[in-house]
Design a protein around this motif. Structure first.
Motif, PDB file in Angstrom:
ATOM      1  N   SER A 142      42.207  38.513  38.283  1.00  0.00           N
ATOM      2  CA  SER A 142      41.392  37.849  37.319  1.00  0.00           C
ATOM      3  C   SER A 142      41.471  36.550  37.422  1.00  0.00           C
ATOM      4  O   SER A 142      42.444  36.040  38.217  1.00  0.00           O
ATOM      5  CB  SER A 142      41.663  38.057  35.745  1.00  0.00           C
ATOM      6  OG  SER A 142      43.312  37.413  35.596  1.00  0.00           O
ATOM      7  N   ALA A 169      34.814  44.488  34.407  1.00  0.00           N
ATOM      8  CA  ALA A 169      34.721  43.890  33.019  1.00  0.00           C
ATOM      9  C   ALA A 169      34.989  44.771  31.894  1.00  0.00           C
ATOM     10  O   ALA A 169      35.750  44.010  30.954  1.00  0.00           O
ATOM     11  CB  ALA A 169      33.103  43.483  32.870  1.00  0.00           C
ATOM     12  N   TYR A 170      34.746  45.829  31.923  1.00  0.00           N
ATOM     13  CA  TYR A 170      35.444  46.813  30.988  1.00  0.00           C
ATOM     14  C   TYR A 170      36.886  46.856  31.030  1.00  0.00           C
ATOM     15  O   TYR A 170      37.512  47.396  29.985  1.00  0.00           O
ATOM     16  CB  TYR A 170      34.419  48.078  30.899  1.00  0.00           C
ATOM     17  CG  TYR A 170      33.355  48.208  30.235  1.00  0.00           C
ATOM     18  CD1 TYR A 170      33.055  48.341  29.052  1.00  0.00           C
ATOM     19  CD2 TYR A 170      32.097  47.899  30.984  1.00  0.00           C
ATOM     20  CE1 TYR A 170      31.868  48.166  28.285  1.00  0.00           C
ATOM     21  CE2 TYR A 170      30.739  47.960  30.431  1.00  0.00           C
ATOM     22  CZ  TYR A 170      30.710  48.016  29.087  1.00  0.00           C
ATOM     23  OH  TYR A 170      29.607  47.874  28.423  1.00  0.00           O
ATOM     24  N   ILE A 179      33.852  42.246  26.827  1.00  0.00           N
ATOM     25  CA  ILE A 179      33.423  41.544  28.160  1.00  0.00           C
ATOM     26  C   ILE A 179      32.599  42.310  29.056  1.00  0.00           C
ATOM     27  O   ILE A 179      31.484  42.149  29.342  1.00  0.00           O
ATOM     28  CB  ILE A 179      34.720  40.989  29.281  1.00  0.00           C
ATOM     29  CG1 ILE A 179      35.807  40.467  28.397  1.00  0.00           C
ATOM     30  CG2 ILE A 179      34.441  40.473  30.352  1.00  0.00           C
ATOM     31  CD1 ILE A 179      35.228  38.903  28.112  1.00  0.00           C
ATOM     32  N   GLY A 180      32.715  43.523  28.814  1.00  0.00           N
ATOM     33  CA  GLY A 180      31.868  44.649  29.575  1.00  0.00           C
ATOM     34  C   GLY A 180      30.508  44.600  28.818  1.00  0.00           C
ATOM     35  O   GLY A 180      29.355  44.560  29.465  1.00  0.00           O
ATOM     36  N   CYS A 193      28.475  41.177  29.735  1.00  0.00           N
ATOM     37  CA  CYS A 193      28.549  40.763  31.135  1.00  0.00           C
ATOM     38  C   CYS A 193      27.119  40.506  31.534  1.00  0.00           C
ATOM     39  O   CYS A 193      26.381  41.323  31.374  1.00  0.00           O
ATOM     40  CB  CYS A 193      29.260  41.364  32.125  1.00  0.00           C
ATOM     41  SG  CYS A 193      28.982  43.024  32.431  1.00  0.00           S
ATOM     42  N   ALA A 207      28.734  38.341  38.243  1.00  0.00           N
ATOM     43  CA  ALA A 207      30.118  38.200  38.511  1.00  0.00           C
ATOM     44  C   ALA A 207      30.311  37.489  39.811  1.00  0.00           C
ATOM     45  O   ALA A 207      29.274  37.405  40.447  1.00  0.00           O
ATOM     46  CB  ALA A 207      30.367  39.855  38.817  1.00  0.00           C
ATOM     47  N   LEU A 222      25.985  42.708  39.897  1.00  0.00           N
ATOM     48  CA  LEU A 222      26.860  43.626  38.949  1.00  0.00           C
ATOM     49  C   LEU A 222      27.439  44.968  39.772  1.00  0.00           C
ATOM     50  O   LEU A 222      28.263  45.642  39.316  1.00  0.00           O
ATOM     51  CB  LEU A 222      26.343  43.855  37.574  1.00  0.00           C
ATOM     52  CG  LEU A 222      26.328  42.732  36.775  1.00  0.00           C
ATOM     53  CD1 LEU A 222      25.758  42.902  35.362  1.00  0.00           C
ATOM     54  CD2 LEU A 222      28.113  42.088  36.673  1.00  0.00           C
ATOM     55  N   GLU A 271      35.532  37.308  38.968  1.00  0.00           N
ATOM     56  CA  GLU A 271      35.238  36.321  37.564  1.00  0.00           C
ATOM     57  C   GLU A 271      33.905  37.003  37.076  1.00  0.00           C
ATOM     58  O   GLU A 271      33.001  37.244  37.619  1.00  0.00           O
ATOM     59  CB  GLU A 271      35.087  34.788  37.689  1.00  0.00           C
ATOM     60  CG  GLU A 271      34.693  34.204  36.664  1.00  0.00           C
ATOM     61  CD  GLU A 271      34.749  32.901  37.010  1.00  0.00           C
ATOM     62  OE1 GLU A 271      34.075  32.169  36.113  1.00  0.00           O
ATOM     63  OE2 GLU A 271      34.970  32.355  38.144  1.00  0.00           O
ATOM     64  N   ILE A 272      33.951  37.334  35.719  1.00  0.00           N
ATOM     65  CA  ILE A 272      32.880  37.933  34.895  1.00  0.00           C
ATOM     66  C   ILE A 272      32.082  36.778  34.318  1.00  0.00           C
ATOM     67  O   ILE A 272      32.828  35.921  33.626  1.00  0.00           O
ATOM     68  CB  ILE A 272      33.345  39.073  34.085  1.00  0.00           C
ATOM     69  CG1 ILE A 272      33.795  40.276  34.947  1.00  0.00           C
ATOM     70  CG2 ILE A 272      32.186  39.480  33.403  1.00  0.00           C
ATOM     71  CD1 ILE A 272      32.899  40.640  35.799  1.00  0.00           C
ATOM     72  N   THR A 291      29.502  35.898  31.434  1.00  0.00           N
ATOM     73  CA  THR A 291      29.003  36.824  30.047  1.00  0.00           C
ATOM     74  C   THR A 291      27.942  35.940  29.333  1.00  0.00           C
ATOM     75  O   THR A 291      28.066  34.744  29.727  1.00  0.00           O
ATOM     76  CB  THR A 291      30.249  37.136  29.079  1.00  0.00           C
ATOM     77  OG1 THR A 291      30.677  35.751  28.771  1.00  0.00           O
ATOM     78  CG2 THR A 291      31.172  37.908  29.872  1.00  0.00           C
TER      79      THR A 291
END
Length: 720
Positions: free
Chosen positions: A403, A421-422, A428-429, A432, A435, A444, A455-456, A458
């Motif tokens: 992360s 993400a999940y 976060i998932g 999103c 990424a 994605l 890094e996601i 959002t």
């Protein structure tokens, strides 16, 4: 006198097995505990008294054999008692209450966890097995002894599978190789996993196994000299380095060889020509010193080193793995681990009973995995889906990602940015939108590699896309997406139903607040619905007409036969407003692709909600003819987002024509979604172009721009 009369009576199989069981238990249980085991044996023997196995032996021999398997891992008294009783609920008149009275609630729960669901009718045998498996996993979450008994049960059944019909053998072998062997592996129980795989392989593919076994025997003779040379070389180097350890050669198992040949599409020699050794040390630091020693002896192959001590596998497995280039260039696989790690690697969660000082962390991991698995499937009512997802989740291959804060996140191999993400957090998932992988923006659906830094990005307005289900790999991501979409659709349907009901009440000169609570409760009871939200959801999904519901709430008669399209008492001045961002229960029709500015109409599609069509759409006329429910809708003064529309363009075939079309579309801030071409006669072609536009005015600008091009012969909008 006949000498036969003096001959001692032959010992019965169940008596012999019982003696073996008691002898094994004497090594680690107290006498009082063994007495309780004997009492359980007598109870089980009485319950199964008239039952026999297909082999012809008394049925009680099976529970005794299961209990004997569990003594190998020093299973406690409760586990042994439950093993002896594990079939009484399923195959005899004994009830769970009777067991609880006789042996206590704990034993009754253990036995019930292992028992199949035989008192419920299922649509198919596969569904019955799936639901029984799901029930077992629920029991496992509270007591891991349930799965220990089930694996021992399956192991003995596989050992005695030869008496079954070939069709049944193959079915049971498939289930063993697909679920039980991977489950044993997921729980770190390597010894049981290997035997289940070997027995399953023998039953499922007997000819392939026999051919492979003969090939291994032939190849083994040619390898002895080189194996001995490599082993002596490794031992000598480790002794010289002052490292106390044990070096053993590892024989590759037949099913492992077979799977590698199938998965990698290689021949036998490419798999078998790998020499495998294991180094077992007394301390962790000795593992790393041994690694350095063997790397100095033979050259390591780049990219083939894995440190499962620092980053252990999900099942608690720890070891150092490396591959070296040995004499004559042969590959040498080396595993290096401590004695404690070796014990856990071979027995997994059973290490808790075998070695009292180790195995606790493995059990904690197993409980955590089970809890996550069951949490993920709480929303799923489909037992078949549970089994399919379980098969995916039993695959232990994982990759390690970083992360932005440097935290290590484990995800299944083949995971995408959405899976990551999940894995970080469900919220976060759900939010999103993009990424960054190794500081570069990626789609994605990008597949991630071991060691990637992810890094996601959002956004508060974002929500899961149903298309994500086509490429996510992890159960957590799949369940998170489905749960959100299900809840979102329900919420949206309730909101739409409320709007539609309010609209119809206004037509009748009433407001929502004027309807008494008693009248609403009375209507809900009449319709058999549990709540007002359920009624509003039914209206929003098109399963119930808002006009009829409004009339019933206002005590108006003549509900039967009312058609929405009659329109005389409908208030066309207050249509349902469409903004373009309604989501899952208000959809724009694919046939006519309406855009803001078009005259539109809404058609109810039962179970799915409202589908918005262009008023000139062919399907609207057909639906009106068939008395389909429809309602007045209108575009909001300000719509949001882009809308897809299709145009048909007849073009002269000349160099640069397509580039000119793309440039013209881009110049008026539109985007091409898709384009298909149909060549007519070599001189002209018909192009179908799917565009994203803001509204009808935007589309007219695009079409004017295209008409100005010399290569364009004709341009029209496609309406269906």
């Amino acid at each position: 006198m006949d000498s036969a009369t003096n001959k001692p009576e032959q010992e019965k199989p169940e008596e012999r097995l019982a003696k073996l069981l008691y002898e094994a238990l004497k090594s680690y249980l107290e006498p009082k505990q063994i007495e309780e085991v004997e009492r359980a044996y007598r109870f089980a023997a009485e319950a199964h008294i008239d039952q026999y196995r297909v082999s012809g032996e008394r049925y009680i021999c099976h529970p005794l054999s299961v209990a004997l398997v569990l003594t190998e891992i020093r299973m406690d008294q409760a586990g042994i008692v439950a093993a002896l009783l594990h079939d009484v609920l399923e195959d005899t008149p004994v009830t769970k209450e009777m067991l609880a009275d006789e042996f206590g609630e704990n034993i009754a729960e253990l036995v019930d966890g292992v028992s199949k669901l035989s008192h419920i009718q299922f649509r198919s045998k596969a569904e019955a097995q799936a639901e029984s498996m799901r029930k077992m996993f629920l029991a496992m979450a509270s007591d891991l002894r349930v799965i220990m008994i089930k694996l021992a049960d399956r192991l003995h059944n596989m050992r005695t599978l030869g008496v079954m019909k070939p069709v049944k053998q193959r079915r049971i072998a498939d289930e063993t190789l697909g679920i039980y062997a991977p489950l044993a592996n997921r729980l770190g129980m390597n010894n049981i996993r290997l035997e289940l795989e070997d027995l399953g392989f023998k039953a499922r593919y007997p000819v392939r196994r026999r051919v492979l076994e003969e090939a291994v025997k032939r190849a083994r003779g040619n390898r002895k000299e080189l194996v001995s040379k490599i082993e002596i070389g490794i031992k000598t180097r480790l002794i010289n380095a002052g490292i106390e350890c044990r070096v053993v050669g590892r024989e590759k198992h037949l099913y492992s060889i077979y799977r590698k040949m199938i998965n990698r599409r290689v021949n036998f020699s490419e798999v078998f020509d790998v020499y495998a050794f294991r180094i077992i040390t007394d301390r962790v630091d000795s593992c790393y010193r041994a690694l350095g020693a063997v790397h100095n002896l033979y050259s390591p192959i780049p990219g083939k080193f894995k440190d499962y001590i620092a980053l252990s596998k999900a099942n608690g497995y720890q070891s150092l793995h490396t591959i070296l280039k040995g004499p004559h260039g042969v590959p040498i696989e080396i595993q290096i681990r401590t004695k404690e790690m070796h014990g856990v690697a071979e027995t997994g969660i059973a290490a808790h009973w075998l070695y009292k000082s180790t195995g606790k962390e493995t059990q904690v991991r197993a409980h955590e995995w089970l809890r996550n698995l069951l949490d993920s499937h709480e929303e799923s009512g489909d037992s078949m889906e549970f089994i399919e997802n379980l098969k995916v989740d039993l695959t232990p291959k994982e990759i390690y990602l970083f992360s932005p804060k440097g935290d290590i996140i484990k995800v299944p191999m083949g995971s995408t940015a959405v899976d990551f993400a999940y894995a970080v957090h469900t919220d976060i998932g759900n939010r999103c939108v993009a990424a960054k992988v190794n500081k570069r923006v990626v789609p994605l659906n990008t597949r991630l590699k071991n060691g990637d830094a992810v890094e996601i990005i959002t956004a508060s307005w974002a929500r899961p896309n149903p298309a994500w289900l086509n490429y996510v790999s992890s159960i957590k991501a799949r369940t998170g997406i489905r749960t959100y979409l299900k809840n979102f659709k329900e919420k949206e349907a309730i909101e739409l139903g409320e709007k539609l009901l309010e609209k119809e009440l206004n037509v009748l000169g009433k407001t929502y607040d004027e309807i008494s609570g008693e009248r609403i409760i009375g209507l809900l009871e009449e319709l058999g619905l549990p709540s007002l939200d359920a009624l509003l959801g039914e209206i929003g999904l098109g399963n119930r007409m808002a006009l009829l519901t409004a009339r019933r709430l206002t005590h108006k008669e003549g509900d039967e036969g009312i058609k929405l399209e009659s329109g005389k008492d409908r208030d066309t001045e207050s249509p349902l407003v469409i903004r373009g961002t309604e989501g899952m229960v208000v959809n724009l029709a694919n046939c006519c692709k309406p855009i803001p500015g078009d005259p539109i109409i809404g058609l109810f599609n039962p179970g799915k909600g409202v589908v918005v069509h262009h008023q000139g759409c062919r399907n609207v006329a057909e639906s009106k003819k068939n008395n389909r429910n429809w309602l007045e809708v209108a575009w909001a003064s300000k719509t949001e987002g882009q809308f897809v529309v299709e145009i048909r363009v007849e073009v002269l075939n000349q160099r640069g024509a397509l580039a000119a079309i793309a440039s013209a579309i881009s110049a008026v801030d539109s985007n091409i979604e898709n384009i298909t071409m149909d060549d007519h006669d070599g001189h002209t072609s018909t192009d179908f172009i799917r565009l994203a536009v803001a509204d009808r005015l935007h589309l007219s600008k695009v079409m004017r721009k295209l008409r100005a091009l010399p290569a364009i012969l004709k341009i029209v909008r496609v309406m269906s």
